[in-house]
Design a protein around this motif. Structure first.
Motif, mmCIF file in Angstrom:
data_model
loop_
_atom_site.group_PDB
_atom_site.id
_atom_site.type_symbol
_atom_site.label_atom_id
_atom_site.label_comp_id
_atom_site.label_asym_id
_atom_site.label_seq_id
_atom_site.Cartn_x
_atom_site.Cartn_y
_atom_site.Cartn_z
ATOM 1 N N CYS A 35 43.460 43.942 31.136
ATOM 2 C CA CYS A 35 44.621 43.157 30.712
ATOM 3 C C CYS A 35 44.979 42.119 31.764
ATOM 4 C CB CYS A 35 45.818 44.052 30.432
ATOM 5 S SG CYS A 35 46.557 44.763 31.896
ATOM 6 N N LYS A 36 44.459 42.288 32.965
ATOM 7 C CA LYS A 36 44.600 41.309 34.051
ATOM 8 C C LYS A 36 46.028 41.162 34.579
ATOM 9 C CE LYS A 36 40.574 38.660 32.803
ATOM 10 N NZ LYS A 36 39.914 37.396 32.920
ATOM 11 N N LEU A 37 46.852 42.179 34.300
ATOM 12 C CA LEU A 37 48.213 42.110 34.860
ATOM 13 C C LEU A 37 48.172 42.181 36.380
ATOM 14 C CD1 LEU A 37 50.865 44.169 32.911
ATOM 15 C CD2 LEU A 37 50.670 41.743 33.202
ATOM 16 N N CYS A 38 47.305 43.038 36.906
ATOM 17 C CA CYS A 38 47.237 43.190 38.358
ATOM 18 C C CYS A 38 46.761 41.895 38.994
ATOM 19 C CB CYS A 38 46.337 44.349 38.737
ATOM 20 S SG CYS A 38 44.758 44.346 37.909
ATOM 21 N N GLU A 39 45.820 41.229 38.330
ATOM 22 C CA GLU A 39 45.318 39.966 38.857
ATOM 23 C C GLU A 39 46.444 38.931 38.897
ATOM 24 O OE1 GLU A 39 42.424 38.041 36.426
ATOM 25 O OE2 GLU A 39 41.473 37.068 38.121
ATOM 26 N N THR A 74 39.970 39.919 41.487
ATOM 27 C CA THR A 74 39.252 39.037 40.569
ATOM 28 C C THR A 74 38.686 39.886 39.432
ATOM 29 O OG1 THR A 74 38.533 37.908 42.556
ATOM 30 C CG2 THR A 74 37.602 37.154 40.474
ATOM 31 N N ILE A 75 38.994 39.495 38.214
ATOM 32 C CA ILE A 75 38.562 40.284 37.061
ATOM 33 C C ILE A 75 37.821 39.391 36.074
ATOM 34 C CG2 ILE A 75 39.349 41.681 35.118
ATOM 35 C CD1 ILE A 75 41.742 42.463 36.783
ATOM 36 N N THR A 116 33.949 43.515 33.283
ATOM 37 C CA THR A 116 32.569 43.454 33.758
ATOM 38 C C THR A 116 32.557 43.260 35.264
ATOM 39 O OG1 THR A 116 32.640 41.106 33.272
ATOM 40 C CG2 THR A 116 31.598 42.523 31.642
ATOM 41 N N ARG A 117 33.694 42.816 35.761
ATOM 42 C CA ARG A 117 33.806 42.619 37.191
ATOM 43 C C ARG A 117 35.229 42.962 37.581
ATOM 44 N NH1 ARG A 117 33.658 36.709 40.070
ATOM 45 N NH2 ARG A 117 34.064 37.434 42.178
ATOM 46 N N TYR A 118 35.380 43.770 38.594
ATOM 47 C CA TYR A 118 36.717 44.091 39.092
ATOM 48 C C TYR A 118 36.596 44.173 40.613
ATOM 49 C CZ TYR A 118 41.415 45.958 39.236
ATOM 50 O OH TYR A 118 42.759 46.116 39.470
ATOM 51 N N ASP A 119 36.939 43.083 41.281
ATOM 52 C CA ASP A 119 36.757 43.050 42.730
ATOM 53 C C ASP A 119 38.104 42.972 43.432
ATOM 54 O OD1 ASP A 119 34.164 42.914 42.050
ATOM 55 O OD2 ASP A 119 33.885 40.797 42.568
ATOM 56 N N ILE A 120 38.218 43.728 44.498
ATOM 57 C CA ILE A 120 39.392 43.590 45.362
ATOM 58 C C ILE A 120 38.906 43.233 46.762
ATOM 59 C CG2 ILE A 120 41.383 44.717 46.388
ATOM 60 C CD1 ILE A 120 41.700 46.372 43.990
#
Lengths: 162, 208, 417
Positions: free
Chosen positions: A66-70, A79-80, A93-97
């Motif tokens: 949902c990209k709320l955290c981004e 980055t999502i 497909t990508r979830y980078d911190i």
């Protein structure tokens, strides 16, 4: 009289001995030293350490992209990218911190509507070369899998307050 | 509190008279706007007049109004006939226990100059250096107008609205040349949440 | 014979007594300071400019990082300014929690300040004692906010979540047997409020210890008395606030004179100095800790008796609780709106100043009605105090410059912003 007392107090180093007495007293007080890293100080269940991505008990990852955290991340450390899977659900497909950018404010956890991204109690992690502290989705899921028991316990304990 | 503000507002009008450009009472605070020509004279009166007695200058900051009320690209779409730079100071009177915000616009947008308040309140020294450093507002009469917060040899005034958030140059250590070098920035600008202005009273909660 | 020139000394930016990254260019005549020129900005992070690019909520954690020795109190004027622009009333419990943590942070700040100042002038042990108490305080913060230092706890409209019902405890290990652990956990057996109360009961005793070590100590007095004297008039001229102003004999405390939150309901005194030297400022800080402790006791007593909401029930400003958010479509939309677009603050400008541990910390906000501030100016006390460095150190010995830096209680996150 006052001057005389002050003179003798000063002559016999009264205030220095009083100070020394404080130090002397602490010689016999129970020590508060903690032998880190063998033992650790008490840690709160609200502690905001290393991030983790969680899964549902059936093994399905919680994050729904949902990209709320981004959006809420003040440091833009997340980055999502997302795509639709074969079963027509949307997943990342990508979830980078980037932990070097992260300021550990906890807003991502606060924003997450499905409790997917959480901050664990882990604070002893390190990187040895540039890029080591760039956590990808697989690494975050691995942290979550390893600590799921503790994470779930902490969330349950804190649930009434949130 | 509001009775007190009204008293202050009245005293200001009595004492300053013609020199007031505008005086606003909003959110429990009084804002006084004066012209750049009257700035230092007004400041001295504000400090010394027994009905005002602002002994302390709490804060002075520069403001760039270039993008006020605008969204999207925040670059110099500022109308040339409107003043762009202002110095806003917050004054405090210990004896009367009241505050005042004093705003003065610089007349020239390309080379903003204002009088320095250092002779009136010595503590303003660094605040004016900061406003000069970050906004490029010149303070005439300031004895030591150097850059204060930015790097030695910095070019530009970073808090102006047309200065990009990532800046123009970045610094790194070059192992081959064995020294610190400056190069154009390699950061790509990223904006996750755009700046949005909603219609009037969107999300109004108690007031208005 | 050549005429002897003044000697220029570069003090810092990496000097342990500079309390951070202060580069001080000292012009010396023998050992006497003729001119002191602080070069600051080595920790400048442009928080004010960054805030223009962030939604109102997103700047909160950055405020913690300004004065990193008094973290939560930094957030206070920022959220207060937003609340004034929005015109919302904060629940009473949230106000008490904020005041409680403001005072805890004040103690935290003064412990560090006095401890390190003593360290600078040669009293090595002080810092060990003050850091022991500081440990209890960071434990309180960790239990409440989740972070030992950078809490990100205050929110526009209240605070994030209520105080926890339990404290984390020590566990038995190979260094500590059951008996030791039991003794260590005694204060931690109840809620956070019990722990704070226990601390506030112990704390005056600790203060007595510090005073025994320092107040009458001849070396301490030789280093502090009559050093860096600032008269009342000069203090006002230079824009001093907080302990620096009170040390010069001006009875001025925003908590009393322009009360915010619930300070008008609390009982405390303002200590005021006489001579305006470093020693008076030390005494003022010492007494402020005791007074802060009094406030903490009153807050704890009130918070115990009065449960209630800690954040406003207005979902245009504060997100709904997680339970509601997960069960109700409308609340979910509010949640999404708040965490993406953020709060919309009506246009206007506001200045909110509070009595920070170091002086007046103010936030000046200009909003043009967007979801991000148009301009944020942070007024930090240490910035103004450091600007008087030249005036205060002129004519003193070079060793006194260290005392003066210490007494100003400067932290570079705060000075450089």
């Amino acid at each position: 009289m006052g001057a005389l007392t002050a003179f003798f107090k000063s002559l016999f180093l009264k205030e220095l001995f009083q100070g020394l007495a404080v130090t002397g007293r602490h010689l016999f007080v129970r020590k508060i030293t903690v032998q880190f890293p063998e033992e650790k100080t008490p840690q709160s269940n609200r502690f905001r350490g290393l991030h983790a991505l969680r899964r549902y008990p059936n093994g399905e990852e919680r994050c729904i992209a949902c990209k709320l955290c981004e959006a809420v991340c003040p440091a833009m450390a997340i980055t999502i990218e997302s795509a639709e899977r074969e079963d027509a659900t949307r997943r990342t497909t990508r979830y980078d911190i980037d932990l070097i950018k992260c300021i550990y404010c906890g807003f991502c956890e606060e924003a997450c509507p499905v409790d997917a991204i959480v901050m664990t109690r882990i604070f002893e992690y390190h990187g040895e070369k540039p890029g080591d502290l760039y956590y990808t989705k697989q690494m975050l899921l691995a942290v979550g899998d390893k600590n799921e028991v503790q994470i779930a316990k902490d969330r349950a304990q804190d649930a009434p307050y949130r | 509190m509001s009775a007190k503000l009204e008293q202050l507002s009245q005293s200001l009008q009595d004492v300053l008279g013609e020199r007031i450009v505008s005086i606003t009472n909003a959110l429990g605070e009084l804002t006084l706007v004066v012209a750049a020509a009257d700035y230092s004279a007004v400041a001295t009166i504000l400090r010394d007049h027994p009905d005002l007695r602002f002994e302390q200058l709490i804060d002075l900051c520069g403001v760039d109004y270039a993008a006020y009320g605008q969204v999207g690209a925040m670059l110099g779409a500022h109308p040339a006939d409107q003043p762009r730079f202002a110095a806003v100071s917050h004054l405090l009177s210990i004896s009367h226990n009241w505050r005042l915000r004093l705003r003065v616009f610089a007349t020239d947008n390309d080379f903003p100059v204002l009088d320095s308040l250092t002779p009136v309140w010595n503590g303003v020294n660094w605040f004016e250096r900061e406003a000069f450093d970050l906004f490029g507002i010149m303070f005439a009469g300031h004895t030591d107008l150097r850059r204060i917060l930015t790097d030695y040899g910095f070019v530009g005034h970073p808090f102006r609205k047309d200065f990009p958030i990532s800046g123009y140059v970045e610094m790194r250590y070059d192992a081959e040349q064995k020294r610190v070098i400056y190069q154009p920035v390699s950061i790509e600008p990223r904006e996750v949440t755009p700046r949005i202005i909603r219609e009037e009273n969107y999300g109004a909660t108690g007031r208005g | 014979m050549a005429e002897i020139q003044n000697y220029t000394l570069n003090f810092g930016p990496q000097h342990p007594a500079a309390h951070g990254v202060l580069r001080l260019v000292l012009e010396l005549d023998g050992e006497m300071v003729v001119r002191a020129d602080p070069h600051i900005g080595l920790l400048h992070r442009a928080t004010e400019k960054l805030a223009e690019q962030k939604t109102w909520l997103q700047s909160v954690p950055y405020l913690d990082r300004l004065d990193y020795t008094s973290m939560l109190i930094n957030e206070h004027p920022y959220v207060m300014a937003i609340e004034r622009l929005l015109g919302i009333e904060v629940p009473l419990r949230a106000q008490y929690i904020r005041v409680l943590f403001d005072e805890i942070t004040r103690i935290h700040n003064h412990l560090l300040s006095i401890g390190t100042q003593a360290l600078d002038v040669g009293a090595m042990t002080m810092v060990l004692y003050t850091f022991r108490e500081r440990e209890d305080i960071v434990d309180m913060m960790e239990a409440t906010t989740g972070a030992r230092m950078h809490g990100a706890y205050y929110r526009p409209g209240g605070v994030y979540r209520d105080l926890p019902g339990q404290m984390p405890r020590y566990e038995v290990n190979k260094f500590k047997n059951a008996k030791t652990v039991k003794a260590l956990n005694e204060a931690r057996s109840g809620s956070l409020l019990d722990f704070i109360e226990d601390f506030s009961n112990r704390f005056p005793g600790y203060c007595d210890d510090y005073e025994t070590l320092l107040t009458d100590n001849r070396i301490w007095k030789q280093r502090l008395v009559d050093i860096g004297i600032v008269s009342k008039e000069r203090a006002l001229q230079r824009g001093f606030t907080g302990p620096m102003l009170r040390g010069s004999g001006v009875e001025w405390d925003l908590r009393k004179k322009q009360p915010y939150e619930v300070y008008d309901r609390l009982d405390f005194d303002i200590p005021v100095g006489v001579n305006g030297d470093c020693y008076d400022r030390y005494l003022v800080r010492m007494e402020e800790m005791r007074q802060a402790n009094r406030i903490i006791k009153q807050c704890v007593a009130w918070l115990r008796d009065n449960p209630g909401p800690v954040i406003v029930d207005n979902h245009k400003v504060a997100p709904p609780s997680r339970e509601k958010m997960k069960g109700n479509m409308e609340e979910l939309i509010h949640h999404f709106k708040l965490f993406t677009e953020g709060i919309h603050v009506p246009s206007g400008e506001v200045y909110a100043g509070i009595e920070h541990a170091k002086g007046e910390f103010g936030v000046y906000l200009i909003s043009d009605g967007a979801n991000k501030p148009y301009r944020m100016k942070l007024r930090s006390a240490a910035f103004t105090h450091l600007s008087a460095m030249d005036e205060m150190s002129k004519g003193h010995m070079i060793a006194d410059a260290v005392t003066i830096i210490g007494t100003m209680d400067i932290v570079f996150g705060d000075v450089d912003r």
